[in-house]
Write a protein that holds these residues in place. Structure first.
Motif: not given
Length: 131
Positions: A92-117
């Motif tokens: 349920s999202y805001l009182g209605h049946p809902a589909l939620t897609i969650t994406v965990q992705t790397p966060l680039p800190l220096i260039g494209l190098i960063g924290l996984d998820n």
């Protein structure tokens, strides 16, 4: 008039100031570019998660279709390394049946190098039905 070579002499100070100011400007410029890269990746992943949720919530589609759509969009825009952890859930999202897609992705800190998820975003869409 004779000038002494003590603390009052400013020979070479222009070169030192030039190096210090340019060093600060380079750091500032690279920081702004890095911030732009992080915001580009975040906005792209947020849009892909929302689009995947909308696609998967259609009456003739499933959550698996939404995941596949999100993965396809992220892979096309950013590359396959950013689409490795995409999940779907219903609830349920805001009182209605809902589909939620969650994406965990790397966060680039220096260039494209960063924290996984290091970056987690979600997209929500109301589930359609034929009733």
């Amino acid at each position: 008039m004779s000038r002494g070579r003590g603390w009052a002499a400013d020979d070479g100070s222009a070169v030192a100031e030039f190096v210090m100011v340019n060093g600060l400007l380079v750091i500032l410029t690279l920081s702004v570019i890095q911030l732009g890269l992080v915001l580009f990746i975040r906005n792209t992943v947020v849009d892909a998660a929302a689009e995947g949720a909308r696609f998967g919530a259609l009456a003739d589609n499933s959550a698996t279709d939404g995941i596949a759509r999100s993965v396809d969009l992220i892979t096309t825009a950013l590359g396959p390394g950013y689409a490795t952890n995409v999940t779907a859930s219903t609830g349920s999202y805001l009182g209605h049946p809902a589909l939620t897609i969650t994406v965990q992705t790397p966060l680039p800190l220096i260039g494209l190098i960063g924290l996984d998820n290091g970056l987690e975003v979600s997209g929500h869409a109301a589930i359609e039905s034929l009733n």
